[in-house]
Design an enzyme around this catalytic site. Structure first.
Site, mmCIF file in Angstrom:
data_model
loop_
_atom_site.group_PDB
_atom_site.id
_atom_site.type_symbol
_atom_site.label_atom_id
_atom_site.label_comp_id
_atom_site.label_asym_id
_atom_site.label_seq_id
_atom_site.Cartn_x
_atom_site.Cartn_y
_atom_site.Cartn_z
ATOM 1 N N HIS A 242 0.842 -1.199 0.000
ATOM 2 C CA HIS A 242 0.000 0.000 0.000
ATOM 3 C C HIS A 242 0.873 1.244 0.000
ATOM 4 C CE1 HIS A 242 -3.925 1.970 0.907
ATOM 5 N NE2 HIS A 242 -3.147 2.893 1.468
ATOM 6 N N CYS A 245 -1.589 7.479 1.352
ATOM 7 C CA CYS A 245 -2.566 8.491 0.937
ATOM 8 C C CYS A 245 -3.094 9.119 2.210
ATOM 9 C CB CYS A 245 -3.683 7.859 0.115
ATOM 10 S SG CYS A 245 -4.973 9.036 -0.373
ATOM 11 N N ASP A 327 2.270 9.081 -12.703
ATOM 12 C CA ASP A 327 2.595 8.364 -11.465
ATOM 13 C C ASP A 327 4.115 8.317 -11.333
ATOM 14 O OD1 ASP A 327 2.909 6.350 -9.433
ATOM 15 O OD2 ASP A 327 0.987 5.485 -9.997
ATOM 16 N N ARG A 329 5.531 6.584 -8.555
ATOM 17 C CA ARG A 329 5.846 5.604 -7.519
ATOM 18 C C ARG A 329 6.847 4.564 -8.002
ATOM 19 N NH1 ARG A 329 -0.077 3.942 -5.740
ATOM 20 N NH2 ARG A 329 -0.448 4.507 -7.907
#
Length: 414
Positions: A242, A245, A327, A329
């Site tokens: 995860h 956020c 993105d 990440r």
């Protein structure tokens, strides 16, 4: 643990510092052969890495020193700080291609580098392992509704899940990181130097230093069950990777599915542990798809204010207009923590992300079933996100995405 070897020193000709620094051999089979990470500033000549420990908090530490609240020469007293559960060592620790973004020996430095500590080297842990209770209203609701059952071992009558958790600071082996991203080490060093505003000149002036402690957030892992079972492929492992956020995870913002997916994964992990398996949640600090919270809120405004309102077909486009990329990440480094834990098989991966699945399986870890979020947990305002991601080919229940689908969704994750 193996006994530490006699100190081995880096010899430099172009820099005054570093004459007392210990050598590092990344991927060595034992801590004695690998050598300790020394990123502290109490004695600069001992430093053998670029950057400092707790890099994302180094400015706060500087403020504490400047304000007179912290002595510059403070040495951590590690008495009684040892891990509540010993992790490893596992074969992956001595494979320099399996772990390049963290120090597998980072939790046990007080033991494995005791000789170096006694010799005056200021060596700090980069991993801490402890026990905790996790109390979430969603878990309590699941208990009250009967979806979960209290057993006193994994879940209390009051709804507290009992976990082992580990906090992990990033430690980057630059040659290995460059290899993961398919670029040269020289290019990686130069771009890191330029994009951090020249904060770390050693990136381009100290080619003898292979390890970098980046000024970014680390990660925390939450283990439901026996941590040693994570390395046993015969024990069912339920896992979620995860990415942070804050708005949803902490404050319950309903524009995305982050907290619902996280709490759903925790419920699945508890159930998995109660079935005789083990559960794992790996939580990484990559706020706003690693674009940051300011950028994320700007994108929210851009999506809501466009002509026609917030629509699935413009979901990724508005992010790219603001940030220049959908993105950041990039999950290439994510499997390292799984290898640190000895994971070889994830039986149930609670994720819709092809990018995460791809990174995990390409690192050599087998994945069985992929578990998506139940429709009933999707907030109304987050339906646009789900529609956009499903349209992009994120996830087909029970199926492995083909190479074309993975390529199309590269850079997008849930």
């Amino acid at each position: 643990m193996p006994e530490a070897s006699a100190p081995r020193h880096i010899r430099l000709t172009s820099h005054a510092s570093g004459q007392g620094a210990l050598l590092l051999h990344w991927g060595a089979a034992t801590p004695a052969e690998r050598g300790p990470i020394v990123g502290t500033t109490t004695k600069r000549s001992h430093r053998n890495v670029i950057g400092t420990h707790s890099g994302s908090y180094s400015v706060y530490r500087a403020l504490a020193v400047a304000a007179g609240a912290l002595s510059r020469d403070h040495r951590a007293d590690l008495t009684n700080t040892s891990p509540t559960d010993l992790i490893g060592p596992y074969p992956q620790w001595s494979d320099p291609q399996k772990i390049v973004s963290m120090d597998p020996w980072g939790a046990t430095v007080a033991d494995v580098f005791s000789a170096e500590l006694a010799a005056g080297y200021d060596i700090r842990p980069t991993i801490a392992v402890t026990k905790a209770h996790v109390i979430l209203p969603e878990v309590i609701e699941a208990l009250q509704s009967g979806r979960l059952k209290a057993d006193g071992k994994f879940l209390t009558e009051g709804g507290a899940a009992m976990v082992t958790k580990a906090a992990i600071e990033p430690v980057w082996y630059l040659p290995g990181v460059a290899q993961r991203f398919g670029c040269s080490e020289g290019d990686l060093r130069r771009v890191l130097f330029e994009e951090t505003g020249g904060m770390y000149p050693e990136l381009v002036t100290r080619s003898d230093l292979d390890v970098f402690l980046p000024p970014i957030g680390g990660q925390t892992v939450y283990i439901f069950g026996d941590p040693h079972d994570l390395a046993n492929p015969a024990v069912e492992l339920t896992a979620r990777v995860h990415d942070e956020c804050n708005g949803s995870d902490v404050f319950g913002s309903d524009i995305c599915t982050c907290r619902p997916y996280l709490t759903h994964a925790i419920e699945e992990c508890i159930q998995g542990a109660q079935r005789g398996g083990v559960g794992l949640v790996s939580y990484s600090r990559k706020e706003g798809r690693a674009l940051g919270e300011v950028t994320k809120f700007l994108v929210y405004n851009a999506r809501k204010r466009q002509v026609g309102g917030d629509t699935a077909d413009q979901y990724f486009a508005r992010t790219e207009c603001v940030a220049g990329v959908q993105d950041m990440r990039f999950q290439e480094l994510m499997p390292d923590v799984l290898h640190w834990l000895g994971v070889r098989k994830i039986h149930r991966l609670v994720s819709m992300s092809n990018m995460k699945y791809d990174a995990i399986t390409k690192s050599g870890i087998e994945v069985g079933e992929r578990v998506n979020i139940p429709d009933s947990l999707i907030p109304a305002d987050a339906q646009v996100e789900m529609d956009a991601k499903k349209a992009a080919g994120y996830f087909t229940p029970g199926a492995v995405p083909d190479a074309d689908a993975l390529k199309q969704t590269k850079g997008r994750a849930l």
